[in-house]
Write a protein that holds these residues in place. Sequence first.
Motif, mmCIF file in Angstrom:
data_model
loop_
_atom_site.group_PDB
_atom_site.id
_atom_site.type_symbol
_atom_site.label_atom_id
_atom_site.label_comp_id
_atom_site.label_asym_id
_atom_site.label_seq_id
_atom_site.Cartn_x
_atom_site.Cartn_y
_atom_site.Cartn_z
ATOM 1 N N ALA A 69 0.812 -1.214 0.000
ATOM 2 C CA ALA A 69 0.000 0.000 0.000
ATOM 3 C C ALA A 69 0.846 1.265 0.000
ATOM 4 C CB ALA A 69 -0.947 0.005 1.205
ATOM 5 N N VAL A 70 2.064 1.211 0.537
ATOM 6 C CA VAL A 70 2.916 2.405 0.529
ATOM 7 C C VAL A 70 3.292 2.763 -0.909
ATOM 8 C CG1 VAL A 70 5.158 3.347 1.187
ATOM 9 C CG2 VAL A 70 3.795 2.092 2.863
ATOM 10 N N ARG A 71 3.774 1.796 -1.663
ATOM 11 C CA ARG A 71 4.127 2.067 -3.057
ATOM 12 C C ARG A 71 2.896 2.378 -3.885
ATOM 13 N NH1 ARG A 71 6.966 -2.648 -5.605
ATOM 14 N NH2 ARG A 71 7.115 -1.239 -7.372
ATOM 15 N N ALA A 72 1.798 1.672 -3.645
ATOM 16 C CA ALA A 72 0.578 1.916 -4.403
ATOM 17 C C ALA A 72 0.073 3.338 -4.175
ATOM 18 C CB ALA A 72 -0.495 0.904 -4.017
ATOM 19 N N THR A 73 0.091 3.786 -2.922
ATOM 20 C CA THR A 73 -0.382 5.128 -2.619
ATOM 21 C C THR A 73 0.599 6.180 -3.124
ATOM 22 O OG1 THR A 73 -1.585 4.282 -0.704
ATOM 23 C CG2 THR A 73 -1.193 6.641 -0.770
ATOM 24 N N THR A 74 1.887 5.876 -3.106
ATOM 25 C CA THR A 74 2.867 6.790 -3.696
ATOM 26 C C THR A 74 2.540 7.034 -5.166
ATOM 27 O OG1 THR A 74 4.618 6.077 -2.186
ATOM 28 C CG2 THR A 74 5.311 7.131 -4.239
ATOM 29 N N LEU A 75 2.261 5.956 -5.892
ATOM 30 C CA LEU A 75 1.907 6.074 -7.305
ATOM 31 C C LEU A 75 0.551 6.748 -7.471
ATOM 32 C CD1 LEU A 75 3.092 2.520 -8.402
ATOM 33 C CD2 LEU A 75 4.187 4.685 -9.017
ATOM 34 N N GLY A 76 -0.385 6.411 -6.586
ATOM 35 C CA GLY A 76 -1.701 7.022 -6.649
ATOM 36 C C GLY A 76 -1.650 8.525 -6.428
ATOM 37 N N PHE A 77 -0.817 8.960 -5.473
ATOM 38 C CA PHE A 77 -0.684 10.397 -5.211
ATOM 39 C C PHE A 77 -0.070 11.126 -6.416
ATOM 40 C CE2 PHE A 77 -0.598 10.537 -0.242
ATOM 41 C CZ PHE A 77 -1.916 10.101 -0.231
ATOM 42 N N LYS A 78 0.882 10.481 -7.116
ATOM 43 C CA LYS A 78 1.432 11.088 -8.329
ATOM 44 C C LYS A 78 0.327 11.320 -9.354
ATOM 45 C CE LYS A 78 5.293 9.548 -10.064
ATOM 46 N NZ LYS A 78 6.337 8.607 -10.561
ATOM 47 N N ASN A 79 -0.591 10.371 -9.442
ATOM 48 C CA ASN A 79 -1.701 10.511 -10.382
ATOM 49 C C ASN A 79 -2.691 11.578 -9.931
ATOM 50 O OD1 ASN A 79 -0.732 8.603 -12.186
ATOM 51 N ND2 ASN A 79 -1.784 6.907 -11.188
ATOM 52 N N ILE A 80 -2.933 11.663 -8.642
ATOM 53 C CA ILE A 80 -3.855 12.693 -8.139
ATOM 54 C C ILE A 80 -3.313 14.083 -8.447
ATOM 55 C CG2 ILE A 80 -4.723 13.743 -6.009
ATOM 56 C CD1 ILE A 80 -5.286 10.909 -5.003
ATOM 57 N N ALA A 81 -1.992 14.278 -8.331
ATOM 58 C CA ALA A 81 -1.400 15.572 -8.697
ATOM 59 C C ALA A 81 -1.654 15.877 -10.165
ATOM 60 C CB ALA A 81 0.094 15.567 -8.387
ATOM 61 N N ARG A 82 -1.601 14.857 -11.007
ATOM 62 C CA ARG A 82 -1.900 15.054 -12.433
ATOM 63 C C ARG A 82 -3.375 15.369 -12.638
ATOM 64 N NH1 ARG A 82 1.520 9.890 -12.838
ATOM 65 N NH2 ARG A 82 3.551 10.596 -13.621
ATOM 66 N N ILE A 83 -4.225 14.638 -11.925
ATOM 67 C CA ILE A 83 -5.675 14.799 -12.096
ATOM 68 C C ILE A 83 -6.143 16.173 -11.628
ATOM 69 C CG2 ILE A 83 -7.898 13.937 -11.217
ATOM 70 C CD1 ILE A 83 -6.529 11.100 -11.297
ATOM 71 N N MET A 84 -5.493 16.706 -10.577
ATOM 72 C CA MET A 84 -5.884 18.028 -10.084
ATOM 73 C C MET A 84 -5.829 19.079 -11.189
ATOM 74 S SD MET A 84 -7.055 18.588 -7.074
ATOM 75 C CE MET A 84 -6.771 20.359 -7.152
ATOM 76 N N LYS A 85 -4.919 18.942 -12.122
ATOM 77 C CA LYS A 85 -4.799 19.906 -13.222
ATOM 78 C C LYS A 85 -5.962 19.789 -14.212
ATOM 79 C CE LYS A 85 0.247 19.775 -12.832
ATOM 80 N NZ LYS A 85 1.531 19.389 -13.483
ATOM 81 N N LEU A 86 -6.698 18.689 -14.133
ATOM 82 C CA LEU A 86 -7.803 18.447 -15.058
ATOM 83 C C LEU A 86 -9.160 18.794 -14.460
ATOM 84 C CD1 LEU A 86 -6.641 14.912 -16.293
ATOM 85 C CD2 LEU A 86 -6.223 17.109 -17.431
ATOM 86 N N VAL A 87 -9.216 19.021 -13.151
ATOM 87 C CA VAL A 87 -10.495 19.196 -12.460
ATOM 88 C C VAL A 87 -11.300 20.350 -13.050
ATOM 89 C CG1 VAL A 87 -11.578 19.847 -10.278
ATOM 90 C CG2 VAL A 87 -9.755 18.138 -10.297
ATOM 91 N N GLU A 88 -10.696 21.511 -13.148
ATOM 92 C CA GLU A 88 -11.454 22.681 -13.612
ATOM 93 C C GLU A 88 -11.861 22.582 -15.081
ATOM 94 O OE1 GLU A 88 -11.416 27.559 -13.380
ATOM 95 O OE2 GLU A 88 -9.716 26.429 -12.589
ATOM 96 N N PRO A 89 -10.953 22.269 -16.013
ATOM 97 C CA PRO A 89 -11.397 22.186 -17.408
ATOM 98 C C PRO A 89 -12.443 21.098 -17.648
ATOM 99 C CG PRO A 89 -9.089 21.491 -17.191
ATOM 100 C CD PRO A 89 -9.482 22.126 -15.902
ATOM 101 N N ALA A 90 -12.340 19.969 -16.935
ATOM 102 C CA ALA A 90 -13.298 18.881 -17.152
ATOM 103 C C ALA A 90 -14.698 19.243 -16.693
ATOM 104 C CB ALA A 90 -12.829 17.621 -16.429
#
Length: 450
Positions: A187-208
């Motif tokens: 879960a540590v590595r999985a969440t590390t990777l998941g958090f990297k994706n959430i940082a990417r997704i945050m940039k998409l929140v407003e335009p989407a």
Amino acid sequence: VDPRTGEILDADVQMYHNILDLQREWYFSQVGHLDKRAQRFPFPDTLMGRLVQFVVAHEVGHTLGFRHNFKGSSMYPLDSIRSRSWVTKMGHSPSIMDYARFNYVAQPEDNLPLETLTPKVGPYDKFATMWGYAPIAAARTPEAELPKLDEWARLQDSIPWYRFSDDASAGQADPGEQTESVGDADAVRATTLGFKNIARIMKLVEPASTADKTKDFSLLKETYDGVIGQWTLEANHVTKIIGGVDRQEKRVSQSGPVWTPVPRARQKTAMKFLNDEVFTTPAYLTDVSILRKLESDGNIGRVAGAQARVLSSLVSNARLQRMIELEATAGSKASVYSLGEMLTDLRRGLWKEIYAGQAVDAYRRRLQATYLEAMASKIKPAAPSAQDVALAAFFGPIVNTRDFRPLLKDEMRTLDRELAAAIGRTGDRATRAHLQDARDQIEAMLDTGK
């Protein structure tokens, strides 16, 4: 269901329209950065239809008598669910009856086919179907089936993704029995990777969520809050490692323990992750452009509230009590991540500014205040309410804090001394006032009478 035989005579799946909103929120906040179809609302019918199909398949599993299997997603190696060949054949969870929604571990560079991001009927589901429904020609009575059924069940010893845990196990001691999790074998590595994706997704929140210029910002708020919720879910998967005990269901004829404590080193790694990545303010979750469209204020409470849910899970009474017992029953003290060590690591992480002589910002001040409130609730617990007593009849007895309360009080005395030393070293007024207030709270919870 025929009560005499267990035969399912009739079953239905009922769905409400809001399942579409739920699927949109999950898919966007987990894998929206990987699928261009999900980067503008509403989703096209081709995508939404696939998401509904996945939900229907899960519910049809229930009509066949299958229960949730929350062990499933922790039975695949983490690296495998980033492998194109693996997920194409095996999926990212062995069971569609797990709550392993979408593959939030996958990174852009993995180049996984879009269809593999969504759960599908997996090897556990086929195994369970065989166990429950395959004819056993030589058996003339239900009792005569038992040897063959036992033989099939023992495949779980050598094939881990045939293992199972139900709703009653989720939320308990095993960090591999979780809901809403992917890759929780680590879960540590999985969440590390998941958090990297959430940082990417945050940039998409407003335009989407603002593509339709005739609408208000309610969809923007819903989407933003959904991403914060996903961050909280992934963070909480790590807390279960601490004080965790791995479980494999067995029968008397099988050797070895059912419950095996999680190794100390793995727990230490999880605690470091929480201090570094969860309790340290995640700046990527704060987008001023979004906030100024939603509210005049409130984001400190939003982010601190997410952190507080993780902190509450980490210092839950059940976990603290279990850590006391695991230490008491351990063969070697050196192999145990003790409660005392965990509390020290937590204090040094949550209050790291006082050791470095740094100012404490507003987000961290709120989190530190939440920590003190949690400690006070355990050192001076309120009498259980009538509702607490009633719930205990279904969910087990209320955990008394007496076994770990002395350690918590000792932590507060240590923190008080460190705060006293830090106050004289800070030139920031807000920080100084906050640290003095923290000392006042400790005095109140300890009844020191200073």
